[in-house]
Design a protein around this motif. Structure first.
Motif, PDB file in Angstrom:
ATOM      1  N   GLU A 128       0.822  -1.209   0.000  1.00  0.00           N
ATOM      2  CA  GLU A 128       0.000   0.000   0.000  1.00  0.00           C
ATOM      3  C   GLU A 128       0.857   1.261   0.000  1.00  0.00           C
ATOM      4  O   GLU A 128       0.536   2.253  -0.666  1.00  0.00           O
ATOM      5  CB  GLU A 128      -0.931  -0.004   1.213  1.00  0.00           C
ATOM      6  N   THR A 129       1.972   1.227   0.725  1.00  0.00           N
ATOM      7  CA  THR A 129       2.798   2.422   0.849  1.00  0.00           C
ATOM      8  C   THR A 129       3.564   2.718  -0.429  1.00  0.00           C
ATOM      9  O   THR A 129       3.650   3.882  -0.861  1.00  0.00           O
ATOM     10  CB  THR A 129       3.771   2.275   2.032  1.00  0.00           C
ATOM     11  N   VAL A 130       4.127   1.713  -1.069  1.00  0.00           N
ATOM     12  CA  VAL A 130       4.858   1.986  -2.313  1.00  0.00           C
ATOM     13  C   VAL A 130       3.908   2.431  -3.417  1.00  0.00           C
ATOM     14  O   VAL A 130       4.290   3.221  -4.286  1.00  0.00           O
ATOM     15  CB  VAL A 130       5.716   0.775  -2.756  1.00  0.00           C
ATOM     16  N   ARG A 131       2.683   1.953  -3.371  1.00  0.00           N
ATOM     17  CA  ARG A 131       1.693   2.429  -4.343  1.00  0.00           C
ATOM     18  C   ARG A 131       1.293   3.875  -4.060  1.00  0.00           C
ATOM     19  O   ARG A 131       1.047   4.663  -4.979  1.00  0.00           O
ATOM     20  CB  ARG A 131       0.453   1.533  -4.311  1.00  0.00           C
ATOM     21  N   ARG A 132       1.227   4.227  -2.783  1.00  0.00           N
ATOM     22  CA  ARG A 132       0.833   5.589  -2.410  1.00  0.00           C
ATOM     23  C   ARG A 132       1.919   6.593  -2.774  1.00  0.00           C
ATOM     24  O   ARG A 132       1.631   7.742  -3.106  1.00  0.00           O
ATOM     25  CB  ARG A 132       0.555   5.654  -0.910  1.00  0.00           C
ATOM     26  N   TYR A 133       3.192   6.157  -2.698  1.00  0.00           N
ATOM     27  CA  TYR A 133       4.320   7.045  -2.985  1.00  0.00           C
ATOM     28  C   TYR A 133       5.187   6.453  -4.089  1.00  0.00           C
ATOM     29  O   TYR A 133       6.340   6.064  -3.848  1.00  0.00           O
ATOM     30  CB  TYR A 133       5.164   7.256  -1.727  1.00  0.00           C
ATOM     31  N   PRO A 134       4.677   6.342  -5.305  1.00  0.00           N
ATOM     32  CA  PRO A 134       5.465   5.695  -6.366  1.00  0.00           C
ATOM     33  C   PRO A 134       6.764   6.443  -6.627  1.00  0.00           C
ATOM     34  O   PRO A 134       6.793   7.668  -6.748  1.00  0.00           O
ATOM     35  CB  PRO A 134       4.524   5.742  -7.573  1.00  0.00           C
ATOM     36  N   GLY A 135       7.857   5.673  -6.689  1.00  0.00           N
ATOM     37  CA  GLY A 135       9.162   6.249  -6.970  1.00  0.00           C
ATOM     38  C   GLY A 135       9.794   6.988  -5.817  1.00  0.00           C
ATOM     39  O   GLY A 135      10.845   7.620  -5.987  1.00  0.00           O
ATOM     40  N   GLN A 136       9.200   6.909  -4.617  1.00  0.00           N
ATOM     41  CA  GLN A 136       9.713   7.679  -3.485  1.00  0.00           C
ATOM     42  C   GLN A 136      10.237   6.822  -2.332  1.00  0.00           C
ATOM     43  O   GLN A 136      10.989   7.310  -1.485  1.00  0.00           O
ATOM     44  CB  GLN A 136       8.616   8.597  -2.932  1.00  0.00           C
ATOM     45  N   ILE A 137       9.847   5.569  -2.253  1.00  0.00           N
ATOM     46  CA  ILE A 137      10.174   4.738  -1.090  1.00  0.00           C
ATOM     47  C   ILE A 137      11.476   3.968  -1.306  1.00  0.00           C
ATOM     48  O   ILE A 137      11.652   3.289  -2.322  1.00  0.00           O
ATOM     49  CB  ILE A 137       9.039   3.737  -0.800  1.00  0.00           C
ATOM     50  N   THR A 138      12.381   4.074  -0.332  1.00  0.00           N
ATOM     51  CA  THR A 138      13.523   3.181  -0.273  1.00  0.00           C
ATOM     52  C   THR A 138      13.209   2.088   0.734  1.00  0.00           C
ATOM     53  O   THR A 138      12.928   2.366   1.900  1.00  0.00           O
ATOM     54  CB  THR A 138      14.801   3.930   0.144  1.00  0.00           C
ATOM     55  N   LEU A 139      13.223   0.871   0.268  1.00  0.00           N
ATOM     56  CA  LEU A 139      12.888  -0.291   1.082  1.00  0.00           C
ATOM     57  C   LEU A 139      14.190  -0.927   1.564  1.00  0.00           C
ATOM     58  O   LEU A 139      15.006  -1.378   0.759  1.00  0.00           O
ATOM     59  CB  LEU A 139      12.077  -1.267   0.238  1.00  0.00           C
ATOM     60  N   VAL A 140      14.380  -0.928   2.875  1.00  0.00           N
ATOM     61  CA  VAL A 140      15.619  -1.438   3.468  1.00  0.00           C
ATOM     62  C   VAL A 140      15.288  -2.687   4.271  1.00  0.00           C
ATOM     63  O   VAL A 140      14.473  -2.638   5.197  1.00  0.00           O
ATOM     64  CB  VAL A 140      16.271  -0.392   4.390  1.00  0.00           C
ATOM     65  N   ALA A 141      15.905  -3.811   3.918  1.00  0.00           N
ATOM     66  CA  ALA A 141      15.662  -5.077   4.624  1.00  0.00           C
ATOM     67  C   ALA A 141      16.964  -5.548   5.255  1.00  0.00           C
ATOM     68  O   ALA A 141      17.976  -5.710   4.566  1.00  0.00           O
ATOM     69  CB  ALA A 141      15.110  -6.135   3.677  1.00  0.00           C
ATOM     70  N   ILE A 142      16.909  -5.784   6.579  1.00  0.00           N
ATOM     71  CA  ILE A 142      18.109  -6.196   7.309  1.00  0.00           C
ATOM     72  C   ILE A 142      17.878  -7.518   8.044  1.00  0.00           C
ATOM     73  O   ILE A 142      18.584  -7.832   9.008  1.00  0.00           O
ATOM     74  CB  ILE A 142      18.575  -5.085   8.275  1.00  0.00           C
ATOM     75  N   GLY A 143      16.899  -8.285   7.580  1.00  0.00           N
ATOM     76  CA  GLY A 143      16.628  -9.606   8.125  1.00  0.00           C
ATOM     77  C   GLY A 143      16.272 -10.560   7.002  1.00  0.00           C
ATOM     78  O   GLY A 143      16.353 -10.207   5.806  1.00  0.00           O
ATOM     79  N   PRO A 144      15.855 -11.779   7.325  1.00  0.00           N
ATOM     80  CA  PRO A 144      15.339 -12.683   6.298  1.00  0.00           C
ATOM     81  C   PRO A 144      14.172 -12.050   5.552  1.00  0.00           C
ATOM     82  O   PRO A 144      13.471 -11.176   6.081  1.00  0.00           O
ATOM     83  CB  PRO A 144      14.912 -13.914   7.116  1.00  0.00           C
ATOM     84  N   LEU A 145      13.936 -12.513   4.331  1.00  0.00           N
ATOM     85  CA  LEU A 145      13.153 -11.729   3.374  1.00  0.00           C
ATOM     86  C   LEU A 145      11.694 -12.157   3.245  1.00  0.00           C
ATOM     87  O   LEU A 145      11.072 -11.956   2.195  1.00  0.00           O
ATOM     88  CB  LEU A 145      13.848 -11.778   2.012  1.00  0.00           C
ATOM     89  N   GLU A 146      11.097 -12.679   4.304  1.00  0.00           N
ATOM     90  CA  GLU A 146       9.698 -13.112   4.213  1.00  0.00           C
ATOM     91  C   GLU A 146       8.755 -11.975   3.824  1.00  0.00           C
ATOM     92  O   GLU A 146       7.882 -12.139   2.966  1.00  0.00           O
ATOM     93  CB  GLU A 146       9.224 -13.702   5.554  1.00  0.00           C
ATOM     94  N   ASN A 147       8.898 -10.820   4.468  1.00  0.00           N
ATOM     95  CA  ASN A 147       7.971  -9.717   4.206  1.00  0.00           C
ATOM     96  C   ASN A 147       8.115  -9.167   2.785  1.00  0.00           C
ATOM     97  O   ASN A 147       7.120  -8.807   2.150  1.00  0.00           O
ATOM     98  CB  ASN A 147       8.174  -8.589   5.216  1.00  0.00           C
ATOM     99  N   ILE A 148       9.351  -9.084   2.310  1.00  0.00           N
ATOM    100  CA  ILE A 148       9.567  -8.596   0.948  1.00  0.00           C
ATOM    101  C   ILE A 148       8.982  -9.594  -0.051  1.00  0.00           C
ATOM    102  O   ILE A 148       8.335  -9.206  -1.034  1.00  0.00           O
ATOM    103  CB  ILE A 148      11.060  -8.369   0.671  1.00  0.00           C
ATOM    104  N   ALA A 149       9.180 -10.893   0.207  1.00  0.00           N
ATOM    105  CA  ALA A 149       8.614 -11.917  -0.677  1.00  0.00           C
ATOM    106  C   ALA A 149       7.093 -11.887  -0.649  1.00  0.00           C
ATOM    107  O   ALA A 149       6.446 -11.987  -1.701  1.00  0.00           O
ATOM    108  CB  ALA A 149       9.126 -13.292  -0.258  1.00  0.00           C
ATOM    109  N   ASP A 150       6.503 -11.747   0.537  1.00  0.00           N
ATOM    110  CA  ASP A 150       5.040 -11.689   0.626  1.00  0.00           C
ATOM    111  C   ASP A 150       4.493 -10.456  -0.082  1.00  0.00           C
ATOM    112  O   ASP A 150       3.425 -10.506  -0.714  1.00  0.00           O
ATOM    113  CB  ASP A 150       4.605 -11.696   2.089  1.00  0.00           C
TER     114      ASP A 150
END
Length: 322
Positions: A128-150
């Motif tokens: 929802e957030t990346v859709r609300r702010y297209p081209g503006q969000i930097t997504l930083v993942a510092i753990g296993p990638l379950e949430n990014i995959a989901d």
């Protein structure tokens, strides 16, 4: 030139100078919208990375998502750390729970109720957030990638919405303890199928791998500088550090902090950056594969002392006196 003409010219130049100053000030204060995805609570570097994200003035931390393991308990730590730092405005979202394990740091927040996570699932918030702010969000993942995959399963075009993706992830050439060959890295192999999906998605991805992070450990003097800062945030980080210590010789490796600092100042603290075709193989290794790999920006050869000065200055909110 007469007086009136000279006066008019002076006014025009003054207005132009003010415009330049305003533009420069605006450029200096442009914020980076960040979602931080973390498995806070077992190793200590997650908490100290979140501390930087809270303290860094150029970050607009729009949310924290919790990944891997006992995610509801991990979320309590993130909520308390944000609360202590005066950042109750930053929401926390819980990812899917994958086990019931507990670690020493969980005790720091086990009875904490002053701030609670959102009921919205972490992956839903990301999409929802990346859709609300297209081209503006930097997504930083510092753990296993379950949430990014989901999130990718919900929105396969995730990469087209984000500005940038930065992971503490992988090992390409070798770590400090294995300089001649790569090893499996925790954030990849602990959620292997999720990692394979994410690395294959063609995201605008930068990784800070073990090749770099294992060369940067916190010194006693650097730890003392944080402890002596005396802010609510640094006091909390020292408390969590003490809970994490397993013995008098244990020292923190700044894995996750290097990824969040790379987000703040891209490329500044690495002597070498390579764009490589990377795949995650069936065993959990991040391999260079010229035929099947997706391009990944890989941060190598860390500038250890420059990084530490910048990280600590931002964390405690003031430069070190010379």
């Amino acid at each position: 030139m007469n007086y009136i003409g000279s006066r008019r010219r002076s006014l025009v130049l003054a207005a132009f100078a003010l415009t330049l100053c305003a533009s420069f000030a605006s450029a200096q204060t442009v914020s980076t919208k960040v979602i931080l995805d973390t498995d806070i609570g077992d190793d200590i570097d997650d908490a100290w990375a979140l501390g930087f994200a809270v303290a860094h003035k150029q970050f607009d931390l729009v949310g924290v998502t919790i990944a891997h393991g006992n995610t509801p308990e991990r979320a309590k730590i993130a909520c308390k750390l944000l609360h202590v730092a005066g950042r109750d405005d930053v929401p926390v979202f819980v990812g899917r729970k994958t086990n019931n394990k507990v670690f020493q740091q969980y005790s720091w927040a086990e009875d904490f109720v002053a701030k609670r996570p959102s009921p919205k699932p972490a992956a839903d918030f990301i999409v929802e957030t990346v859709r609300r702010y297209p081209g503006q969000i930097t997504l930083v993942a510092i753990g296993p990638l379950e949430n990014i995959a989901d999130a990718l399963r919900k929105e396969p075009r995730l990469g087209s919405y984000v500005k940038r993706v930065v992971f503490m992830s992988g090992c390409v050439y070798g770590a400090s303890f294995s300089p001649d060959k790569p090893v499996r890295e925790w954030n990849v192999y602990r959620a292997l199928e999720d990692a394979r999906l994410v690395y294959n998605a063609g995201l605008p991805l930068t990784i800070v791998p073990l090749d770099s992070t294992t060369h940067v450990r916190l010194s006693d003097a650097e730890r003392k500088r944080v402890a002596d800062a005396g802010t609510p945030l640094t006091y909390a980080l020292e408390c969590l550090y003490r809970l994490w210590l397993s013995g008098p010789t244990e020292r923190m490796t700044l894995h996750d902090q290097m990824a969040i600092v790379e987000t703040a100042s891209p490329g500044t603290f690495f002597a070498r950056i390579e764009t490589l075709p990377i795949v995650v193989d069936a065993e959990g290794y991040t391999r260079i594969d010229r035929d099947n790999g997706k391009p990944v920006r890989v941060c190598l050869d860390p500038k250890r002392d420059d990084f530490m000065r910048y990280y600590l200055d931002e964390l405690i909110g003031r430069p070190q006196r010379q």
